[in-house]
Design a protein around this motif. Structure first.
Motif, PDB file in Angstrom:
ATOM      1  N   VAL A 157     104.859   1.027 -43.434  1.00 19.96           N
ATOM      2  CA  VAL A 157     104.320   2.207 -44.109  1.00 19.96           C
ATOM      3  C   VAL A 157     104.306   2.011 -45.622  1.00 19.96           C
ATOM      4  O   VAL A 157     103.371   2.457 -46.303  1.00 19.96           O
ATOM      5  CB  VAL A 157     105.128   3.472 -43.708  1.00 19.96           C
ATOM      6  N   PHE A 158     105.293   1.312 -46.154  1.00 21.13           N
ATOM      7  CA  PHE A 158     105.310   1.037 -47.593  1.00 21.13           C
ATOM      8  C   PHE A 158     104.272  -0.019 -47.964  1.00 21.13           C
ATOM      9  O   PHE A 158     103.630   0.069 -49.017  1.00 21.13           O
ATOM     10  CB  PHE A 158     106.705   0.578 -48.027  1.00 21.13           C
ATOM     11  N   LEU A 159     104.095  -1.018 -47.099  1.00 22.51           N
ATOM     12  CA  LEU A 159     103.091  -2.054 -47.361  1.00 22.51           C
ATOM     13  C   LEU A 159     101.680  -1.467 -47.343  1.00 22.51           C
ATOM     14  O   LEU A 159     100.857  -1.762 -48.213  1.00 22.51           O
ATOM     15  CB  LEU A 159     103.203  -3.172 -46.325  1.00 22.51           C
ATOM     16  N   VAL A 160     101.399  -0.651 -46.345  1.00 22.84           N
ATOM     17  CA  VAL A 160     100.051  -0.082 -46.193  1.00 22.84           C
ATOM     18  C   VAL A 160      99.725   0.849 -47.358  1.00 22.84           C
ATOM     19  O   VAL A 160      98.626   0.793 -47.932  1.00 22.84           O
ATOM     20  CB  VAL A 160      99.926   0.662 -44.857  1.00 22.84           C
ATOM     21  N   LEU A 161     100.670   1.710 -47.727  1.00 22.10           N
ATOM     22  CA  LEU A 161     100.415   2.666 -48.804  1.00 22.10           C
ATOM     23  C   LEU A 161     100.276   1.982 -50.157  1.00 22.10           C
ATOM     24  O   LEU A 161      99.612   2.501 -51.060  1.00 22.10           O
ATOM     25  CB  LEU A 161     101.535   3.710 -48.858  1.00 22.10           C
ATOM     26  N   ARG A 162     100.850   0.795 -50.307  1.00 21.03           N
ATOM     27  CA  ARG A 162     100.707   0.041 -51.557  1.00 21.03           C
ATOM     28  C   ARG A 162      99.503  -0.898 -51.514  1.00 21.03           C
ATOM     29  O   ARG A 162      99.310  -1.696 -52.420  1.00 21.03           O
ATOM     30  CB  ARG A 162     101.977  -0.765 -51.835  1.00 21.03           C
ATOM     31  N   ARG A 163      98.717  -0.820 -50.453  1.00 23.99           N
ATOM     32  CA  ARG A 163      97.558  -1.689 -50.245  1.00 23.99           C
ATOM     33  C   ARG A 163      97.987  -3.162 -50.137  1.00 23.99           C
ATOM     34  O   ARG A 163      97.275  -4.062 -50.563  1.00 23.99           O
ATOM     35  CB  ARG A 163      96.527  -1.558 -51.377  1.00 23.99           C
TER      36      ARG A 163
ATOM     37  N   SER B 197     101.135  -3.080 -39.363  1.00 22.60           N
ATOM     38  CA  SER B 197     100.070  -2.267 -39.952  1.00 22.60           C
ATOM     39  C   SER B 197      99.438  -1.256 -39.007  1.00 22.60           C
ATOM     40  O   SER B 197      99.173  -0.113 -39.413  1.00 22.60           O
ATOM     41  CB  SER B 197      98.970  -3.186 -40.508  1.00 22.60           C
ATOM     42  N   LEU B 198      99.170  -1.630 -37.759  1.00 24.17           N
ATOM     43  CA  LEU B 198      98.379  -0.772 -36.869  1.00 24.17           C
ATOM     44  C   LEU B 198      99.052   0.560 -36.514  1.00 24.17           C
ATOM     45  O   LEU B 198      98.374   1.598 -36.522  1.00 24.17           O
ATOM     46  CB  LEU B 198      98.003  -1.537 -35.598  1.00 24.17           C
ATOM     47  N   PRO B 199     100.352   0.603 -36.193  1.00 20.56           N
ATOM     48  CA  PRO B 199     100.968   1.918 -35.945  1.00 20.56           C
ATOM     49  C   PRO B 199     100.890   2.832 -37.159  1.00 20.56           C
ATOM     50  O   PRO B 199     100.706   4.051 -37.022  1.00 20.56           O
ATOM     51  CB  PRO B 199     102.427   1.565 -35.602  1.00 20.56           C
ATOM     52  N   VAL B 200     101.023   2.259 -38.361  1.00 25.07           N
ATOM     53  CA  VAL B 200     100.910   3.048 -39.590  1.00 25.07           C
ATOM     54  C   VAL B 200      99.472   3.541 -39.761  1.00 25.07           C
ATOM     55  O   VAL B 200      99.243   4.699 -40.125  1.00 25.07           O
ATOM     56  CB  VAL B 200     101.336   2.217 -40.814  1.00 25.07           C
ATOM     57  N   ALA B 201      98.497   2.658 -39.502  1.00 22.66           N
ATOM     58  CA  ALA B 201      97.088   3.041 -39.598  1.00 22.66           C
ATOM     59  C   ALA B 201      96.768   4.186 -38.641  1.00 22.66           C
ATOM     60  O   ALA B 201      96.008   5.108 -38.975  1.00 22.66           O
ATOM     61  CB  ALA B 201      96.200   1.836 -39.307  1.00 22.66           C
ATOM     62  N   THR B 202      97.363   4.146 -37.447  1.00 23.18           N
ATOM     63  CA  THR B 202      97.155   5.211 -36.463  1.00 23.18           C
ATOM     64  C   THR B 202      97.766   6.523 -36.939  1.00 23.18           C
ATOM     65  O   THR B 202      97.148   7.582 -36.854  1.00 23.18           O
ATOM     66  CB  THR B 202      97.773   4.808 -35.112  1.00 23.18           C
ATOM     67  N   ALA B 203      98.995   6.445 -37.467  1.00 21.94           N
ATOM     68  CA  ALA B 203      99.676   7.658 -37.940  1.00 21.94           C
ATOM     69  C   ALA B 203      98.975   8.274 -39.139  1.00 21.94           C
ATOM     70  O   ALA B 203      98.975   9.496 -39.304  1.00 21.94           O
ATOM     71  CB  ALA B 203     101.127   7.325 -38.289  1.00 21.94           C
ATOM     72  N   LEU B 204      98.348   7.458 -39.975  1.00 18.75           N
ATOM     73  CA  LEU B 204      97.644   7.975 -41.154  1.00 18.75           C
ATOM     74  C   LEU B 204      96.465   8.867 -40.771  1.00 18.75           C
ATOM     75  O   LEU B 204      96.041   9.721 -41.560  1.00 18.75           O
ATOM     76  CB  LEU B 204      97.148   6.813 -42.018  1.00 18.75           C
ATOM     77  N   GLN B 205      95.921   8.671 -39.567  1.00 18.34           N
ATOM     78  CA  GLN B 205      94.790   9.479 -39.129  1.00 18.34           C
ATOM     79  C   GLN B 205      95.174  10.936 -38.899  1.00 18.34           C
ATOM     80  O   GLN B 205      94.308  11.811 -38.865  1.00 18.34           O
ATOM     81  CB  GLN B 205      94.189   8.899 -37.838  1.00 18.34           C
ATOM     82  N   LEU B 206      96.474  11.199 -38.782  1.00 19.73           N
ATOM     83  CA  LEU B 206      96.937  12.574 -38.586  1.00 19.73           C
ATOM     84  C   LEU B 206      96.913  13.366 -39.887  1.00 19.73           C
ATOM     85  O   LEU B 206      96.990  14.598 -39.864  1.00 19.73           O
ATOM     86  CB  LEU B 206      98.353  12.569 -37.998  1.00 19.73           C
ATOM     87  N   GLU B 207      96.847  12.627 -41.019  1.00 22.41           N
ATOM     88  CA  GLU B 207      96.740  13.231 -42.350  1.00 22.41           C
ATOM     89  C   GLU B 207      97.872  14.225 -42.622  1.00 22.41           C
ATOM     90  O   GLU B 207      97.638  15.370 -43.037  1.00 22.41           O
ATOM     91  CB  GLU B 207      95.369  13.902 -42.514  1.00 22.41           C
ATOM     92  N   LYS B 208      99.084  13.777 -42.389  1.00 22.58           N
ATOM     93  CA  LYS B 208     100.266  14.589 -42.676  1.00 22.58           C
ATOM     94  C   LYS B 208     101.013  13.987 -43.863  1.00 22.58           C
ATOM     95  O   LYS B 208     100.564  13.036 -44.480  1.00 22.58           O
ATOM     96  CB  LYS B 208     101.171  14.644 -41.438  1.00 22.58           C
ATOM     97  N   GLY B 209     102.168  14.548 -44.188  1.00 26.45           N
ATOM     98  CA  GLY B 209     102.967  14.055 -45.294  1.00 26.45           C
ATOM     99  C   GLY B 209     103.610  12.716 -44.978  1.00 26.45           C
ATOM    100  O   GLY B 209     103.489  12.187 -43.865  1.00 26.45           O
ATOM    101  N   PHE B 210     104.332  12.177 -45.971  1.00 27.16           N
ATOM    102  CA  PHE B 210     104.915  10.844 -45.828  1.00 27.16           C
ATOM    103  C   PHE B 210     105.909  10.769 -44.668  1.00 27.16           C
ATOM    104  O   PHE B 210     105.845   9.848 -43.851  1.00 27.16           O
ATOM    105  CB  PHE B 210     105.617  10.446 -47.138  1.00 27.16           C
ATOM    106  N   LYS B 211     106.834  11.723 -44.591  1.00 24.32           N
ATOM    107  CA  LYS B 211     107.863  11.665 -43.550  1.00 24.32           C
ATOM    108  C   LYS B 211     107.258  11.787 -42.153  1.00 24.32           C
ATOM    109  O   LYS B 211     107.668  11.083 -41.222  1.00 24.32           O
ATOM    110  CB  LYS B 211     108.908  12.757 -43.781  1.00 24.32           C
ATOM    111  N   ILE B 212     106.280  12.702 -42.002  1.00 20.86           N
ATOM    112  CA  ILE B 212     105.628  12.865 -40.695  1.00 20.86           C
ATOM    113  C   ILE B 212     104.866  11.590 -40.322  1.00 20.86           C
ATOM    114  O   ILE B 212     104.887  11.155 -39.161  1.00 20.86           O
ATOM    115  CB  ILE B 212     104.669  14.074 -40.717  1.00 20.86           C
ATOM    116  N   THR B 213     104.215  10.990 -41.311  1.00 18.01           N
ATOM    117  CA  THR B 213     103.496   9.734 -41.074  1.00 18.01           C
ATOM    118  C   THR B 213     104.453   8.639 -40.637  1.00 18.01           C
ATOM    119  O   THR B 213     104.163   7.870 -39.709  1.00 18.01           O
ATOM    120  CB  THR B 213     102.756   9.288 -42.353  1.00 18.01           C
ATOM    121  N   LEU B 214     105.617   8.562 -41.275  1.00 19.87           N
ATOM    122  CA  LEU B 214     106.625   7.567 -40.907  1.00 19.87           C
ATOM    123  C   LEU B 214     107.136   7.791 -39.492  1.00 19.87           C
ATOM    124  O   LEU B 214     107.239   6.837 -38.699  1.00 19.87           O
ATOM    125  CB  LEU B 214     107.795   7.619 -41.903  1.00 19.87           C
TER     126      LEU B 214
END
Length: 271
Positions: free
Chosen positions: A20-26, A192-209
């Motif tokens: 989640v930190f890697l993805v958000l930092r590109r 990367s892929l589980p994080v990419a999937t969670a990002l589609q929910l468009e929630k806050g950082f903790k919920i995404t994690l």
């Protein structure tokens, strides 16, 4: 199989916590580069009759630190840094494998294998996972600050360089404990892929994690059991399941948006 389940539980928790930190930092491609770097560490460990997971952890940590060091000289060319490290690690691995001095088979590490997980591997996974989780907890707030604005974090007094080096070691830890099950070639997908999937929910950082961990558990456990009964490499099949789950979430999100729009339009129609 019991050993594999034990290791898979830790993988499914640790990988998205790092990812989640890697993805958000590109920086998701850093995970791919370091996963390929681990192959060089594996071959070095096998060459000197040492534990390959320990070899992967040490060499991948060095490569992670090297990436951070090279960022000083190639600030605007992150992709070039990854190419340099990838060339170093893959070149090392191919040279050792082709030399004929490697009296062991490295294929299981490339594709993942359930049967190769030993009790010593379980102990190493447990130790590295505990150290990684404790480090993430201690550095949680600083790392979030760095994720959203690295320059502002420096001004605020956060030791960005030091934390980046520590985080590189955490990535190396996550990669080295995942090699046995997932394999080198598709290891980055678990980051990367589980994080990419969670990002589609468009929630806050903790919920995404949290949802990243949930999707990771689903992907890895389904992939592990399915690969066992289908007699295929768990790494590749888990990667396919991760993509399938991502597609299902995207489809579900699209349907939800369309349904919500229809209800919204109906409510706007005057009685």
């Amino acid at each position: 199989m019991q050993n594999a389940i034990f290791v898979s539980i830790f993988i499914s928790i640790l990988c998205p916590c790092i990812g989640v930190f890697l993805v958000l930092r590109r920086y998701s491609m850093i995970g791919d580069t370091l996963s390929h770097s681990s192959l060089a560490g594996i071959t070095i460990g096998l060459l000197y009759h040492q534990n390959p997971i320990l070899g992967a952890f040490v060499f991948t940590s060095i490569c992670g630190a090297l990436i951070e060091f090279l960022r000083i000289y190639f600030k605007k060319y992150t992709d070039l840094i990854l190419t340099i490290v990838l060339s170093l690690s893959v070149g090392t691995a191919i040279t050792i494998i082709s030399s004929g001095k490697l009296h062991a088979n490295a294929d299981s590490f490339m594709f993942g294998s359930i049967l190769t997980v030993t009790k010593f591997d379980m102990i190493m996974v447990l130790i590295l996972s505990i150290i990684s989780v404790i480090s993430l907890i201690l550095l949680y707030h600083q790392m979030i600050y760095i994720v959203y604005d690295e320059e502002a974090a420096k001004i605020a007094g956060v030791k960005v360089r030091l934390i980046n080096y520590v985080f590189s070691i955490l990535v190396a830890s996550a990669i080295s404990i995942s090699i046995r099950i997932v394999g080198v070639l598709v290891l980055s997908s678990m980051i990367s892929l589980p994080v990419a999937t969670a990002l589609q929910l468009e929630k806050g950082f903790k919920i995404t994690l949290i949802f990243s961990i949930v999707f990771s558990v689903i992907d890895i456990m389904l992939g592990l059991f399915a690969s066992y009964y289908l007699n295929v490499a768990p790494g590749g099949f888990t990667a396919l399941l991760s993509v399938a789950v991502l597609i299902l979430v995207l489809i579900g999100k699209k349907i939800y948006i369309n349904v919500s729009k229809i209800h919204s339009d109906q409510n706007e129609i005057p009685c």
